[in-house]
Scaffold this active site. Sequence first.
Site, mmCIF file in Angstrom:
data_model
loop_
_atom_site.group_PDB
_atom_site.id
_atom_site.type_symbol
_atom_site.label_atom_id
_atom_site.label_comp_id
_atom_site.label_asym_id
_atom_site.label_seq_id
_atom_site.Cartn_x
_atom_site.Cartn_y
_atom_site.Cartn_z
ATOM 1 N N HIS A 200 -3.549 -8.171 -3.580
ATOM 2 C CA HIS A 200 -3.718 -7.135 -2.553
ATOM 3 C C HIS A 200 -4.232 -7.716 -1.249
ATOM 4 O O HIS A 200 -3.688 -7.427 -0.176
ATOM 5 C CB HIS A 200 -4.675 -6.054 -3.024
ATOM 6 C CG HIS A 200 -4.836 -4.959 -2.010
ATOM 7 N ND1 HIS A 200 -3.857 -4.020 -1.773
ATOM 8 C CD2 HIS A 200 -5.836 -4.677 -1.120
ATOM 9 C CE1 HIS A 200 -4.241 -3.206 -0.804
ATOM 10 N NE2 HIS A 200 -5.440 -3.595 -0.391
ATOM 11 N N ASN B 176 -8.322 -2.652 -2.779
ATOM 12 C CA ASN B 176 -9.705 -2.366 -2.411
ATOM 13 C C ASN B 176 -10.015 -0.875 -2.419
ATOM 14 O O ASN B 176 -11.195 -0.481 -2.413
ATOM 15 C CB ASN B 176 -10.026 -2.952 -1.035
ATOM 16 C CG ASN B 176 -9.205 -2.322 0.075
ATOM 17 O OD1 ASN B 176 -7.981 -2.364 0.040
ATOM 18 N ND2 ASN B 176 -9.872 -1.727 1.054
ATOM 19 N N HIS B 177 -8.999 0.007 -2.477
ATOM 20 C CA HIS B 177 -9.263 1.438 -2.574
ATOM 21 C C HIS B 177 -9.318 1.915 -4.021
ATOM 22 O O HIS B 177 -9.594 3.102 -4.254
ATOM 23 C CB HIS B 177 -8.197 2.233 -1.800
ATOM 24 C CG HIS B 177 -8.487 2.303 -0.328
ATOM 25 N ND1 HIS B 177 -9.107 3.375 0.268
ATOM 26 C CD2 HIS B 177 -8.259 1.388 0.656
ATOM 27 C CE1 HIS B 177 -9.237 3.139 1.557
ATOM 28 N NE2 HIS B 177 -8.730 1.935 1.823
ATOM 29 N N ASP C 272 -3.899 -0.111 -3.650
ATOM 30 C CA ASP C 272 -4.150 0.947 -2.663
ATOM 31 C C ASP C 272 -3.176 2.108 -2.864
ATOM 32 O O ASP C 272 -2.328 2.402 -2.011
ATOM 33 C CB ASP C 272 -4.086 0.414 -1.237
ATOM 34 C CG ASP C 272 -5.398 -0.227 -0.814
ATOM 35 O OD1 ASP C 272 -6.231 -0.504 -1.692
ATOM 36 O OD2 ASP C 272 -5.585 -0.455 0.390
ATOM 37 N N HIS D 233 -2.508 -4.768 2.122
ATOM 38 C CA HIS D 233 -3.835 -4.611 2.726
ATOM 39 C C HIS D 233 -3.848 -4.287 4.219
ATOM 40 O O HIS D 233 -4.849 -3.779 4.726
ATOM 41 C CB HIS D 233 -4.640 -5.880 2.454
ATOM 42 C CG HIS D 233 -6.127 -5.737 2.547
ATOM 43 N ND1 HIS D 233 -6.806 -4.593 2.161
ATOM 44 C CD2 HIS D 233 -7.086 -6.617 2.981
ATOM 45 C CE1 HIS D 233 -8.109 -4.778 2.352
ATOM 46 N NE2 HIS D 233 -8.297 -5.996 2.848
ATOM 47 N N ASP E 133 0.819 -1.211 0.000
ATOM 48 C CA ASP E 133 0.000 0.000 0.000
ATOM 49 C C ASP E 133 0.855 1.264 0.000
ATOM 50 O O ASP E 133 1.835 1.366 0.737
ATOM 51 C CB ASP E 133 -0.885 0.037 1.243
ATOM 52 C CG ASP E 133 -1.840 -1.141 1.333
ATOM 53 O OD1 ASP E 133 -1.405 -2.266 1.049
ATOM 54 O OD2 ASP E 133 -3.000 -0.919 1.708
#
Length: 796
Positions: free
Chosen positions: A653, A600-601, A568, A747, A536
């Site tokens: 991720h 996930n972002h 991310d 993550h 990330d």
Amino acid sequence: MAMEVSVFVQSQSEVGTGGGSGDGCRFLLVLVKDRGWWLPHGVVSCGETIKDTAERICKDKTSVEIGMKGILRVHFNNILANQVYNHTILKANPVQMSEIPETDTRKWFILDDLKLLLQEDQLLGTEIVSIVEMIKNEDVQEADPSILSQARIDFVDIEKEPDAMLPVEQVVKSAKFDKRVQQMLYSEFCEHCRPSEVMTFKSFQGLMKKKGLPADQTADVFRSFDVHQTHALTFHDYLVGMAAMEPHTQHGGIPAEIRCRYIFRFYDKNSDGLLQPDDFRNMVSDIRRLKQLPLDEESVQEDVEESAKLFGNELSNVLPLMEFLTTVGQLKFRGTSMLFRLNQSCLYNMKRKFVSDDRKAKHKRKRFKPDNLYFPSAHHNAAANKSGDSVDGNENGSKVSLSSDHYELATHTVKVRRTGTLTDVMAIWELSGTSAICKSARALMEGDRGRFDRTLSVDAFNQNSHPNEMLTGLRYFERTIKGSNEKASKEAFDWGKVDKSALARCLLSLCHQVELLLREEPRLLRLSSPTYILGDLHGNFHDLVCFEKALWRMGPLLMPANFLFLGDYVDRGQYGVETIAYLFAQKLLAPSKFYLLRGNHEVRSVQKMFNFQNECVNKFGEAVGGEIWEAVNKCFDCMPIAATVDDKLFCVHGGIPSPDYGGGFIGCINDIPVPLRDPEKESDLAWELMWSDPLNSENQSEEVKSELEAGGGFMFNTKRGTASFFSCEALMEFLERNKLSHVVRAHEVQHVGFKVQQGGHLLTVFSSSHYCGASNEAACILADNFKLRMIRLDTS
């Protein structure tokens, strides 16, 4: 074979004796979105005859059943073996205008209207006017052989001696557009013209947008291509025009004269063969901009006055074409070599699509390594050379041999400071005639430099390309600029007085190119070592710059390793725009080195809950900021979801897939749709891979153990409120099933930047230090020589 049908519908009330068309006869056209007016048309469906298709088209477009009277034209194109195309224009029985009322997208026109639409660049193609004129006083002759036409293109043979070539052909030779490149351009030309055989302005506008041409220049470029002022381009017009705009087309001899004619038409706004004072001023101003000279009114005016004297003109006089060509040819007026150039080769994105389509046709059931897909000659990756063997198809997917037949010279030589930064970049053929290139090698250099396989390398070192312009801007953003009184006139990590509109245009151009590139990548990348793996970033541009200086200071293209980012990139931090701009620029410059997975972002709904959407709006304004946010997310929609390294490391991720998806084999990841706008609704598998977490195997309650046993090692992720937890047992089964050794994921923030979990077979990496104000470190993982080495970054 693609088959298309267009239908010529005319009004019954105006039909003259014998079925001919009077001067007042009206013809039905429909509006094709973003391209202009054309005949009602459509594609022949499986099992349909051409007549059936024509009648269906009429019914769909007019809600009226209309029979067919005859054939006006049949056009057959088999120039490209894998793109055979047939277009038939049929004439329908006349109808009453009252039966088909006009709408915004369906109107009746007379011949004079059609000619006016053509002048105003509102027709999709010019054939409509010629067909109307052809049948004005005669009926359709169904057996007339003149209705049959077949595409014929005489591609330019660039191997001929210059003396045997026409001047415009020498431009094509100078651009190094060999037959294969010309075929690529022709394929692209046809794709944007159809169903017409020529390209009008609106179709040209859509194509040039993909080439990264600024919208405000499109009309000027089209005018310069339209040599015969017909308001439409043939393929030959398009070919020579694109050759003239190529960044590396020489500006000397015959090619320079042809280029200067294009430049003149570009600035000749009213196409009268004379440059007006304002036209000449625009030319001088553009040259100053490209030379990075001051553009204030006084400086430009002084330059215009001095330049006008070179032509023996006063400022109020017009400048004829021949006088312009003579003065430039005598090297009195300098700077035209920089004008009328694309920022990057016209083949930049088209090449990838052409190579990809070509290989898909040959190997329909094989999936390719991205290295091989994009760079046919650049297979010599370290791990690839170690193994050199081909792997047959299995549950993990299939791949071709990783070995390379031979090495070849790169297109550029670079000079590097001892600090690792580049000081000079030079095309190697520019050294021809010096002691660096022996005489025996010069012929090879001359013949080799135009191969389109090298186009991406040429663009990677073109400082005027959009990716390099963005990186130059980001270097400025990163630095502190001190004023004369030793006070910072610009703080580090601040844009200062930079024109945000220019920054926005450059970023939007990058997004468009990156989206096309990511669409071609498989959902499951297959990479080779050495590979650096980063977790990330969350808008931490400071740490990204630190990683650059530590790992790829000379640029990814000059490093032996791949660089894999696990997602991310935005939210939480304040520099999400800069972070994504940097990553997109490097992805375009080194597509076979820089790889970006989706986290996930990289989802719109998540960004609305955090800060990336607001960051775009705050930095660029509501309208432009919203456009940028959507353009960036369109790229996210196309990002790969996972990757393997040496077929042993699974990189993602979030977490691993359960056996519910393709039996737990990673090959099913390639079935995830692209683009994927809403992963939560469109792909449960993608959502699990982006959101899941490993479960701590220590101190598990009986309830948790029971749930894991019932779920085959998976259970609901109560921490996230979505996706799953997976156990160490589930991980080991996944690794054994796919013949893998480790999983590397991101993550979750880690205090020292990484964490080794689940029996040492799962590694979590986090690459943003001081996350949300905490004291954590940033780290990355190097996969090389069958070792996984954790590297912690000192960001102090």
